[in-house]
Structure formats: structure tokens, C-alpha cells
Enzyme design. Structure first.
Site, PDB file in Angstrom:
ATOM      1  CB  SER A   1      -0.927  -0.011   1.207  1.00 54.31           C
ATOM      2  OG  SER A   1      -0.201  -0.296   2.364  1.00 54.31           O
TER       3      SER A   1
ATOM      4  CG  HIS B   1      -2.667  -0.467  -3.347  1.00 52.21           C
ATOM      5  ND1 HIS B   1      -2.956   0.834  -3.019  1.00 52.21           N
ATOM      6  CD2 HIS B   1      -2.901  -1.191  -2.215  1.00 52.21           C
ATOM      7  CE1 HIS B   1      -3.334   0.895  -1.760  1.00 52.21           C
ATOM      8  NE2 HIS B   1      -3.313  -0.312  -1.264  1.00 52.21           N
TER       9      HIS B   1
ATOM     10  CD  GLU C   1      -2.843   3.802  -5.722  1.00 49.25           C
ATOM     11  OE1 GLU C   1      -2.860   3.112  -4.690  1.00 49.25           O
ATOM     12  OE2 GLU C   1      -2.624   5.018  -5.696  1.00 49.25           O
TER      13      GLU C   1
ATOM     14  CG  ASN D   1      -2.892   4.126   1.328  1.00 44.41           C
ATOM     15  OD1 ASN D   1      -4.003   4.235   1.827  1.00 44.41           O
ATOM     16  ND2 ASN D   1      -2.367   2.963   0.982  1.00 44.41           N
TER      17      ASN D   1
HETATM   18  N1  CAA Z   1     -17.449 -10.326   0.195  1.00 45.41           N
HETATM   19  C1  CAA Z   1     -18.755 -10.367  -0.038  1.00 45.41           C
HETATM   20  N2  CAA Z   1     -19.639  -9.553   0.567  1.00 45.41           N
HETATM   21  C2  CAA Z   1     -19.156  -8.658   1.449  1.00 45.41           C
HETATM   22  C3  CAA Z   1     -17.780  -8.549   1.744  1.00 45.41           C
HETATM   23  C4  CAA Z   1     -16.910  -9.436   1.075  1.00 45.41           C
HETATM   24  N3  CAA Z   1     -15.598  -9.430   1.285  1.00 45.41           N
HETATM   25  N4  CAA Z   1     -17.612  -7.567   2.666  1.00 45.41           N
HETATM   26  C5  CAA Z   1     -18.826  -7.064   2.932  1.00 45.41           C
HETATM   27  N5  CAA Z   1     -19.750  -7.709   2.194  1.00 45.41           N
HETATM   28  C6  CAA Z   1     -21.190  -7.503   2.179  1.00 45.41           C
HETATM   29  C7  CAA Z   1     -21.764  -7.403   3.555  1.00 45.41           C
HETATM   30  O1  CAA Z   1     -21.896  -8.703   4.109  1.00 45.41           O
HETATM   31  C8  CAA Z   1     -23.098  -6.768   3.289  1.00 45.41           C
HETATM   32  O2  CAA Z   1     -24.020  -7.728   2.873  1.00 45.41           O
HETATM   33  P1  CAA Z   1     -25.581  -7.582   3.264  1.00 45.41           P
HETATM   34  O3  CAA Z   1     -26.044  -6.362   2.547  1.00 45.41           O
HETATM   35  O4  CAA Z   1     -26.176  -8.837   2.712  1.00 45.41           O
HETATM   36  O5  CAA Z   1     -25.626  -7.489   4.735  1.00 45.41           O
HETATM   37  C9  CAA Z   1     -22.797  -5.863   2.089  1.00 45.41           C
HETATM   38  O6  CAA Z   1     -21.513  -6.273   1.578  1.00 45.41           O
HETATM   39  C10 CAA Z   1     -22.749  -4.427   2.440  1.00 45.41           C
HETATM   40  O7  CAA Z   1     -21.917  -4.279   3.573  1.00 45.41           O
HETATM   41  P2  CAA Z   1     -22.340  -3.451   4.833  1.00 45.41           P
HETATM   42  O8  CAA Z   1     -23.774  -3.615   5.134  1.00 45.41           O
HETATM   43  O9  CAA Z   1     -21.331  -3.761   5.892  1.00 45.41           O
HETATM   44  O10 CAA Z   1     -22.165  -1.951   4.496  1.00 45.41           O
HETATM   45  P3  CAA Z   1     -21.759  -1.045   3.339  1.00 45.41           P
HETATM   46  O11 CAA Z   1     -22.908  -0.802   2.447  1.00 45.41           O
HETATM   47  O12 CAA Z   1     -21.109   0.070   4.074  1.00 45.41           O
HETATM   48  O13 CAA Z   1     -20.658  -1.722   2.401  1.00 45.41           O
HETATM   49  C11 CAA Z   1     -18.312  -1.471   2.166  1.00 45.41           C
HETATM   50  C12 CAA Z   1     -19.453  -2.159   2.870  1.00 45.41           C
HETATM   51  C13 CAA Z   1     -18.274  -1.833   0.679  1.00 45.41           C
HETATM   52  C14 CAA Z   1     -17.042  -1.999   2.834  1.00 45.41           C
HETATM   53  C15 CAA Z   1     -18.468   0.077   2.292  1.00 45.41           C
HETATM   54  O14 CAA Z   1     -18.675   0.416   3.625  1.00 45.41           O
HETATM   55  C16 CAA Z   1     -17.285   0.813   1.796  1.00 45.41           C
HETATM   56  O15 CAA Z   1     -17.111   1.026   0.595  1.00 45.41           O
HETATM   57  N6  CAA Z   1     -16.427   1.268   2.723  1.00 45.41           N
HETATM   58  C17 CAA Z   1     -15.169   1.950   2.394  1.00 45.41           C
HETATM   59  C18 CAA Z   1     -14.151   0.915   2.036  1.00 45.41           C
HETATM   60  C19 CAA Z   1     -12.849   1.550   1.684  1.00 45.41           C
HETATM   61  O16 CAA Z   1     -12.655   2.739   1.698  1.00 45.41           O
HETATM   62  N7  CAA Z   1     -11.913   0.678   1.355  1.00 45.41           N
HETATM   63  C20 CAA Z   1     -10.583   1.109   1.062  1.00 45.41           C
HETATM   64  C21 CAA Z   1      -9.777   0.942   2.299  1.00 45.41           C
HETATM   65  S1  CAA Z   1      -8.167   1.501   2.044  1.00 45.41           S
HETATM   66  C22 CAA Z   1      -7.396   0.247   1.293  1.00 45.41           C
HETATM   67  O17 CAA Z   1      -7.879  -0.846   1.128  1.00 45.41           O
HETATM   68  C23 CAA Z   1      -6.056   0.554   0.832  1.00 45.41           C
HETATM   69  C24 CAA Z   1      -4.983   0.564   1.789  1.00 45.41           C
HETATM   70  O18 CAA Z   1      -3.835   0.456   1.333  1.00 45.41           O
HETATM   71  C25 CAA Z   1      -5.128   0.762   3.251  1.00 45.41           C
END
Ligand code: CAA
Length: 288
Positions: A122, A143, A155, A193
Site C-alpha cells: 500500500s 494495489h 492502483e 494512501n
Molecule cells: N465479500 C462479499 N460480501 C461482502 C464482503 C466481502 N468481502 N464484505 C462485505 N460484504 C457484504 C456485507 O456482508 C453486506 O451484505 P448484506 O447487505 O447482505 O448485509 C454488504 O456487503 C454491504 O456491507 P455493509 O452492510 O457492511 O455496508 P456497506 O454498504 O457500508 O458496504 C463497504 C461495505 C463496501 C465496505 C463500504 O462500507 C465501503 O465502501 N467502505 C469503504 C471501504 C474503503 O474505503 N476501502 C478502502 C480501504 S483503504 C485500502 O484498502 C487501501 C490501503 O492500502 C489501506
């Protein structure tokens, strides 16, 4: 190497990112070997992949054939030598430059000459990782974002010596995995990031200074800026140790005080409050 030649994909590291990457590759028909040396991690990875695939299938986001492909296409190994026939490897181990360089040196020895070696880092320099191999033109950053099966972006980071051919192949592979690739240059934090971590860090400063409670800060960003998660919830989701290590890379890499990790973040990591995975961060969680 052209993208059509890629049949066998290796993934090193079966944590959240590694098994998510293995899943999206397998679902699209690639033969995948998932490697990890830590006992129990591979079993847990396979369980998590099955749960994710079942959920996506039940929502109509995967076909019956794709669900079956996830079952059929993934094998696991505890020895990296299982990647001897891999056409492309994605490394997704912890963010430790010495460990990554060791793994790349080993992969360079054992994989076919044409193989592309990608890292899901990352923030660590792709150029520094590539320099541990004799094939820096075939080393690149891929990434993925967490959760890998749901997030659209990959990315793609070009190191100083990554070839155009490697870049083109990996951009096309990301498209075939159903993702949208975006190219970034090899500077600390790349694009995602470089922008995300200062925002999270600022949210932690705001909490430390009492500008608002954790709930208030997250609600402002969710309802006021339409972020799907507030920055403190997102930090807990990413892992506070990971957030700190990326901020350290930005701080050291640029030498600019604007990236200075918030003292409250350091204190929480020191206490072992790492977010969702440890059961406690800015919020409390039931540990899986
Ligand atoms: N596989 C399948 N389904 C999944 C899953 C996965 N890995 N993870 C979550 N889901 C499902 C949940 O079970 C849920 O299902 P239901 O609707 O049946 O309950 C559905 O996806 C929606 O999840 P949530 O209800 O928890 O809520 P949400 O609508 O907020 O969606 C999310 C979840 C997509 C994670 C959303 O919150 C989101 O986009 N969050 C931001 C994520 C983000 O910014 N990621 C980047 C992080 S930084 C990074 O990764 C880089 C780094 O280098 C640090």
C-alpha cells in the site's frame, strides 16, 4: 508477456488482501495457488472465500459457474516453491520492506523468466522491491482495495524500471478481473494512501483535540461528504497498525511534518488497540 499467456496466478500471503485477490482471480477462471507459512491462515482464508462467494452468489453478483470456479481453481501451499509454474505472482504479505525483498528475491529464482512479479503493497517503494530481483522490468505494484471482492479500484504502480509491456499486461489483467485500473507513479503512498491517510490522521487529531467525539467526526464525514464509512470507522477497518505504518512511510519518504502520525494513533497501536481485528480501536467489535 501478453495477458493471454497468464494462466497460473500465485498469491503470497493469505490474509484479508491475499485471499481476496485469490478469490477474484479464481472467479474469473485463473488457476490460483495461495501460499502462506503461518499455521491456520490458509484454512481460514478458504473459509472466508467460501463465505464471500456464497454471499455474492446469493445476491446474483456471481453466476453458478463462477461460484464453482472459486471452488475448483484455488489450491493452497505452505512452500513458495509451489509457484514454480506461475505466470504472475501477487505478493500480499505484511508491510515490511525486508520481508518483501526476501520474497521477491526467492520468487525471482524460482518462477519462469517470463513471470510478472507484482506486489500489493500500500505504500512501500516498488522500485526498492524490484531492485531485489534480476527482472526489475517485470516487477510492478497491483494495489487492491479492501474488501477486494467489492472494491472497483486497482492502483497500478510503475517502478522506475517497470516496462511498458508489463504495465499494459497488468492493466489488462485488472480489467479482466472486473476491476478498474488506475496508473500511479512510484512516490510514497502512491495516489490512494497519499490522500486517504492524511484525512484519517487529521480525523484522529480532531478526536485527540476534542473537536468532536468519534461518532461526531464519522457522522460529519458520512452525512456531510457522503463517505460510505467515517474516517475513524475506516481506520478501524484497515487496522490502526497498518494506518500508522503507511503514515510513517509518508512522513519519512517526504520528510514533511504534514504527515506526522498523530500521537493518539501511536498510543492506540502501542496499547494493541488495532481496530476491528483486535476487537477494539476507536470503537469496540466482536472478534471473529
Ligand atoms: N465479500 C462479499 N460480501 C461482502 C464482503 C466481502 N468481502 N464484505 C462485505 N460484504 C457484504 C456485507 O456482508 C453486506 O451484505 P448484506 O447487505 O447482505 O448485509 C454488504 O456487503 C454491504 O456491507 P455493509 O452492510 O457492511 O455496508 P456497506 O454498504 O457500508 O458496504 C463497504 C461495505 C463496501 C465496505 C463500504 O462500507 C465501503 O465502501 N467502505 C469503504 C471501504 C474503503 O474505503 N476501502 C478502502 C480501504 S483503504 C485500502 O484498502 C487501501 C490501503 O492500502 C489501506
Amino acid at each position: 508477456m501478453s495477458v493471454d499467456q497468464i494462466q497460473h496466478i500465485g498469491v503470497v500471503g493469505a490474509g484479508t488482501m491475499g485471499h481476496g485477490i485469490a478469490q477474484v482471480c479464481a472467479v474469473q477462471g485463473y488457476r490460483v495457488t495461495l501460499v502462506d507459512v503461518v499455521p491456520g491462515v490458509l484454512e481460514r482464508a478458504l473459509r472466508d472465500i467460501t463465505a464471500s462467494v456464497e454471499k455474492l452468489h446469493s445476491k446474483g453478483r456471481l453466476t453458478d459457474a463462477q461460484r464453482q470456479a472459486a471452488q475448483d481453481n484455488i489450491s493452497t501451499a505452505t512452500d513458495i516453491a509451489a509457484l514454480r509454474t506461475a505466470d504472475l505472482v501477487v505478493e500480499a504479505v505484511s508491510e515490511d520492506v525486508a520481508l518483501k525483498r526476501d520474497i521477491f528475491a526467492r520468487l525471482d529464482e524460482l518462477t519462469p523468466l517470463h513471470a510478472i512479479l507484482a506486489t500489493n503493497t500500500s505504500s512501500i517503494s516498488i522500485t526498492a522491491i524490484a531492485a531485489a530481483t534480476q527482472r526489475p522490468d517485470r516487477v510492478i505494484g497491483m494495489h487492491f482495495m479492501n474488501p477486494v471482492p467489492l472494491m472497483q479500484l486497482v492502483e497500478i504502480i510503475r517502478g522506475l524500471t517497470t516496462s511498458q509491456e508489463t504495465l499494459d499486461t497488468v492493466m489488462e489483467l485488472a480489467r479482466r478481473l472486473g476491476k478498474t485500473p488506475v496508473e500511479a507513479a512510484d512516490y510514497p503512498g502512491f495516489i490512494a494512501n497519499r490522500i486517504l491517510m492524511p484525512m484519517i490522521n487529521e480525523a484522529i487529531y480532531a478526536l485527540m483535540e476534542g473537536v468532536g467525539t468519534a461518532e461526531a467526526i464519522d457522522t460529519v464525514m458520512k452525512l456531510g461528504a457522503n463517505h460510505p464509512m467515517g474516517p475513524l470507522t475506516l481506520a478501524d477497518f484497515i487496522g490502526l497498525d497498518v494506518v500508522l505504518s503507511i503514515l510513517e512511510v509518508l512522513y519519512q519518504g517526504f520528510g514533511d511534518p504534514k504527515y506526522r502520525p498523530c500521537p493518539l494513533l501511536r498510543k492506540m497501536v502501542a496499547a494493541g488497540h488495532l481496530g476491528r481485528k483486535s476487537g477494539r480501536g476507536f470503537y469496540e467489535y466482536a472478534v471473529k
